[in-house]
Design an enzyme around this catalytic site. Structure first.
Site, short mmCIF file in Angstrom:
data_model
loop_
_atom_site.label_atom_id
_atom_site.label_comp_id
_atom_site.label_asym_id
_atom_site.label_seq_id
_atom_site.Cartn_x
_atom_site.Cartn_y
_atom_site.Cartn_z
N GLY A 31 0.37 -1.18 -0.32
CA GLY A 31 -0.26 0.09 0.25
C GLY A 31 0.83 1.19 0.50
O GLY A 31 1.79 0.93 -0.35
N ALA A 32 0.27 2.17 0.42
CA ALA A 32 0.74 3.86 0.51
C ALA A 32 1.31 3.81 -1.52
O ALA A 32 2.63 4.48 -1.99
CB ALA A 32 1.70 4.31 1.30
N GLY A 36 4.82 4.19 -8.79
CA GLY A 36 5.94 3.22 -8.65
C GLY A 36 4.93 2.09 -9.41
O GLY A 36 5.61 0.81 -9.92
N HIS A 37 4.06 1.36 -8.60
CA HIS A 37 3.82 0.20 -8.13
C HIS A 37 2.78 0.37 -9.02
O HIS A 37 1.95 -0.82 -10.49
CB HIS A 37 1.95 0.63 -6.87
CG HIS A 37 2.62 0.99 -5.59
ND1 HIS A 37 2.81 1.13 -4.88
CD2 HIS A 37 4.01 -0.33 -4.89
CE1 HIS A 37 3.85 1.46 -3.43
NE2 HIS A 37 4.45 0.05 -3.29
P1 AMP Z 1 5.66 -2.58 -1.92
O1 AMP Z 1 4.82 -1.67 -1.73
O2 AMP Z 1 6.94 -1.78 -1.40
O3 AMP Z 1 6.03 -3.73 -0.82
O4 AMP Z 1 6.30 -2.94 -3.28
C1 AMP Z 1 4.97 -3.28 -3.68
C2 AMP Z 1 5.91 -3.37 -5.48
O5 AMP Z 1 6.24 -2.63 -6.02
C3 AMP Z 1 7.52 -4.45 -5.27
O6 AMP Z 1 7.67 -5.48 -6.29
C4 AMP Z 1 8.02 -2.94 -5.53
O7 AMP Z 1 9.00 -4.21 -6.03
C5 AMP Z 1 7.53 -2.25 -6.41
N1 AMP Z 1 7.61 -0.69 -6.26
C6 AMP Z 1 8.28 -0.21 -4.63
N2 AMP Z 1 8.80 1.11 -5.93
C7 AMP Z 1 8.61 0.53 -7.15
C8 AMP Z 1 9.35 1.61 -8.09
N3 AMP Z 1 10.06 2.69 -7.85
N4 AMP Z 1 9.20 1.41 -9.23
C9 AMP Z 1 9.17 -0.14 -9.75
N5 AMP Z 1 8.56 -0.50 -8.94
C10 AMP Z 1 8.45 -0.31 -7.76
#
Ligand code: AMP
Length: 283
Positions: A31-32, A36-37
C-alpha cells in the site's frame, strides 16, 4: 473494482474469471501506492485479462518494530488510485485472514543463498517473511503472472529463484524502477522524509549514477571508497552498504572484468528513514 478482505470472496471471484479462460496478473504491495506501484499494475493490465492487487503490510517481514508502526497506511487513497488506473480486484486482508494460526515461524527457504547477503544480512528474517507472504498470496490467487519492481532487485531475484526451486507455476515479470525528476526512486517510505532529508535522499541515486559512469575507469575498491567519503560528508544520510555484485549470484565483484553482468546496490538511512536503490552497471 471488486474489493475483498477475505480469501473466500477472492477465490469465488477468481473462479469465475478462470472459467472464462481469462489470465490473471497479480501485483502484491504493502500500500501507500505511488507511480512505481501503478507501473506494475499497468504492465499487468497489458499482459493479462484480469488484474489483482493486494495490499497487506506484512508484519513478519519487518525486523524493526518502529519501522512497521510508522509504515504509511492510506487505504482510501490507494483504493482511489487503483480505481482510476483500472485494477479489477483489490485484496486487502487483515492479519488474521492471512495468518489464521498467528505469526508463522521463520523458514529457511532454499533460494541459493541469495537471502543471506545485502538486505538479508542487514535485516535478519526479512526475506523469510517476504517469501512466506508471497507464497501464501500465490496460493490464494494462483495468478498466471506476478509483477515485481526492479527497485527491490534482491527481492525480485529471490522470488524468481523461489518459484523455480519450488516449482511454483507463476511467471515472475520484472518492472523497471520509477523515479522522481531528481532521480530518487519512488518509495512509500519517501513520504516519511522531512524536507531537508528529502533533499539529501538524492545522494543514493547520485552515487549509483557515478558508479555507472566511473566503472572501468576507477578500481572497484576506489569507487567504493569514494561513495563512503561522499556519505561521510552528508549531513543526514548514513550509508549502510554500497556493493557491486554479479547480477545473478549477488557475489561481490573485485575487478570490473570479473563478471559480465554487474549491479550496484545501496542502502542508506536518511534521518530515520531507511532507503534502498540499485542500478545495473552493465549486463
Ligand atoms: P511495496 O509496496 O514496497 O512492497 O512494493 C510493492 C511492489 O512495488 C514491489 O514489487 C516493489 O519492487 C514495487 N515498487 C516499489 N517501488 C517501486 C518503484 N519506484 N518503481 C517500480 N516498482 C516499485
Amino acid at each position: 473494482m471488486l474489493k475483498y478482505k477475505t480469501v473466500k470472496e477472492v477465490q469465488a471471484a477468481l473462479k469465475a474469471v478462470r472459467e472464462k479462460k481469462q489470465t490473471i496478473g497479480f501485483v502484491p504491495t504493502m500500500g501507500a501506492l505511488h507511480e512505481g506501484h501503478l507501473a506494475l499494475v499497468k504492465e499487468a493490465m497489458e499482459d493479462n485479462d484480469f488484474v489483482v492487487v493486494s495490499i497487506f503490510v506484512n508484519p513478519i517481514q519487518f525486523n524493526n518494530k518502529v519501522d512497521l508502526e510508522k509504515y504509511p497506511r492510506v487505504i482510501e487513497q490507494d483504493i482511489k488510485l487503483l480505481e482510476e488506473v483500472g485494477c479489477d480486484l483489490l485484496f486487502y486482508p487483515e492479519f488474521e485472514e492471512m495468518y489464521p494460526d498467528g505469526e508463522p515461524p521463520e523458514v529457511d527457504y532454499n533460494v541459493n543463498g541469495l537471502d543471506k547477503v545485502l538486505e538479508g544480512a542487514f535485516r535478519p528474517g526479512h526475506f523469510s517473511g517476504v517469501i512466506t507472504v508471497v507464497k501464501r498470496l500465490f496460493e490464494i490467487i494462483a495468478p498466471d503472472r506476478a509483477y515485481f519492481g526492479m527497485k527491490d532487485y534482491q527481492q525480485l531475484l529471490i522470488i524468481n529463484t523461489f518459484v523455480k526451486n519450488y516449482n511454483i507455476p507463476v511467471e515472475i515479470v520484472p518492472v523497471p524502477t520509477e523515479r522522481e525528476e531528481d532521480g530518487l526512486a519512488l518509495s512509500s517510505r519517501n513520504r516519511l522524509l522531512k524536507p531537508e532529508h528529502r533533499r539529501e535522499a538524492t545522494l543514493l541515486y547520485e552515487v549509483l549514477k557515478r558508479a555507472k559512469i566511473r566503472s572501468g575507469f576507477q578500481t572497484v575498491e576506489d569507487l567504493k571508497r569514494d561513495v563512503v567519503r561522499k556519505f561521510k560528508k552528508a549531513k543526514y544520510a548514513e550509508l549502510e552498504y554500497f556493493e557491486l555484485v554479479d547480477l545473478y549470484t549477488l557475489k561481490p565483484i573485485v575487478t570490473w572484468v570479473q563478471s559480465s553482468h554487474v549491479i550496484a546496490l545501496i542502502a542508506a538511512k536518511v534521518g530515520d528513514v531507511r532507503l534502498i536503490d540499485n542500478m545495473i552497471i552493465y549486463m
